[in-house]
Write an enzyme that holds these catalytic residues in place. Structure first.
Site, PDB file in Angstrom:
ATOM      1  N   HIS A   1       0.831  -1.212   0.000  1.00 39.10           N
ATOM      2  CA  HIS A   1       0.000   0.000   0.000  1.00 39.10           C
ATOM      3  C   HIS A   1       0.862   1.256   0.000  1.00 39.10           C
ATOM      4  O   HIS A   1       0.607   2.197  -0.771  1.00 39.10           O
ATOM      5  CB  HIS A   1      -0.918   0.000   1.228  1.00 39.10           C
ATOM      6  CG  HIS A   1      -1.715   1.259   1.387  1.00 39.10           C
ATOM      7  ND1 HIS A   1      -2.965   1.424   0.834  1.00 39.10           N
ATOM      8  CD2 HIS A   1      -1.436   2.424   2.041  1.00 39.10           C
ATOM      9  CE1 HIS A   1      -3.419   2.631   1.131  1.00 39.10           C
ATOM     10  NE2 HIS A   1      -2.509   3.253   1.870  1.00 39.10           N
ATOM     11  N   GLU A   2       1.891   1.277   0.835  1.00 38.05           N
ATOM     12  CA  GLU A   2       2.757   2.464   0.899  1.00 38.05           C
ATOM     13  C   GLU A   2       3.536   2.658  -0.399  1.00 38.05           C
ATOM     14  O   GLU A   2       3.738   3.785  -0.845  1.00 38.05           O
ATOM     15  CB  GLU A   2       3.708   2.365   2.090  1.00 38.05           C
ATOM     16  CG  GLU A   2       3.025   2.306   3.452  1.00 38.05           C
ATOM     17  CD  GLU A   2       1.998   3.406   3.667  1.00 38.05           C
ATOM     18  OE1 GLU A   2       2.149   4.498   3.071  1.00 38.05           O
ATOM     19  OE2 GLU A   2       1.029   3.169   4.417  1.00 38.05           O
TER      20      GLU A   2
ATOM     21  N   HIS B   1       1.570   4.488  -2.909  1.00 41.67           N
ATOM     22  CA  HIS B   1       1.676   5.953  -2.840  1.00 41.67           C
ATOM     23  C   HIS B   1       2.914   6.452  -3.579  1.00 41.67           C
ATOM     24  O   HIS B   1       2.887   7.505  -4.226  1.00 41.67           O
ATOM     25  CB  HIS B   1       1.746   6.403  -1.377  1.00 41.67           C
ATOM     26  CG  HIS B   1       0.446   6.301  -0.652  1.00 41.67           C
ATOM     27  ND1 HIS B   1      -0.737   6.799  -1.161  1.00 41.67           N
ATOM     28  CD2 HIS B   1       0.134   5.767   0.562  1.00 41.67           C
ATOM     29  CE1 HIS B   1      -1.719   6.574  -0.300  1.00 41.67           C
ATOM     30  NE2 HIS B   1      -1.216   5.938   0.747  1.00 41.67           N
TER      31      HIS B   1
END
Length: 228
Positions: free
Chosen positions: A99-100, A103
């Site tokens: 998920h990070e 980004h």
């Protein structure tokens, strides 16, 4: 003019719901944090692999203190994983790390919502420190202008939360697509776990938006009543 505002009960209700959602996230994270992912990769290894395969080999993966303090820093261009995810080969760590990195990929392609959120972050953080003081000062002194300035700042906070939703949802979508296509999720159980963790995290952002909306409506009602 009422001091608390007509939407105070709704704010309290959303606050309780937010606590329940946070508890749901904690349980999902803990449950899947005890399950090893299919390839026995730590969060740091998953992040490094995903970064390298998306042309982001220059982005470092760092460990930061705390629990669920994972984040991508668009200023320093770093993926930061909490101690519980950096060195742990769990399904939770894998999902959070991906998920990070999602980004970081958004930053690479200059996703408009991510860029806008970054531009809003610093001035809004300063403004929201003043907003409650302006609102309280306006109510006490009966200065309508201060109340409306406070309402405007709460409106800006609502916009920030609104922009945050597509940013977070898209990062989770990128994470799940990558993990599935790369086969890192492994079995159906791994896919279920990664989705459960990311969906639980997404609910916290929905709750944040709901709270910002209720607070804005409450302050707006106070501002309108001050004109009467």
């Amino acid at each position: 003019m009422e001091f608390l505002g007509p939407y105070t009960p709704l704010i309290l209700l959303i606050f309780v719901a937010s606590m329940l959602i946070q508890g749901h996230l904690t349980r999902a994270y803990r449950t899947w944090g005890q399950v090893r992912n299919a390839h026995n990769l730590t969060g740091a290894e998953v992040a490094r692999l995903m970064l390298d395969e998306n042309g982001l080999s220059q982005v470092p993966v760092q460990m930061v203190p705390g629990r669920l303090t994972d984040h991508y820093d668009p200023v320093r261009k770093t993926v930061n994983l909490s101690e519980g995810n950096f060195n742990v080969p769990s399904v939770s760590a894998m999902a959070v790390a991906a998920h990070e990195v999602g980004h970081a990929i958004q930053d690479k392609v200059r996703m408009p919502a991510l860029v806008l959120r970054g531009q809003m972050a610093l001035p809004l953080s300063l403004g929201m420190n003043l907003a409650p003081l302006l609102l309280l000062g306006g109510i006490v002194t009966q200065l309508t202008g201060l109340i409306w300035i406070g309402a405007a700042l709460f409106g800006a906070a609502l916009l920030f939360h609104l922009v945050t939703l597509p940013v977070e949802f898209d990062a989770s979508r990128r994470a799940l697509v990558y993990l599935n296509q790369r086969g890192l999720n492994g079995s159906a159980e791994g896919q279920k776990g990664a989705r459960a963790v990311l969906n639980a995290a997404a609910l916290t952002y929905v709750a944040g938006f709901a709270m910002a909306l209720a607070q804005f409506l409450n302050v707006l009602a106070l501002a309108r009543s001050s004109d009467d």
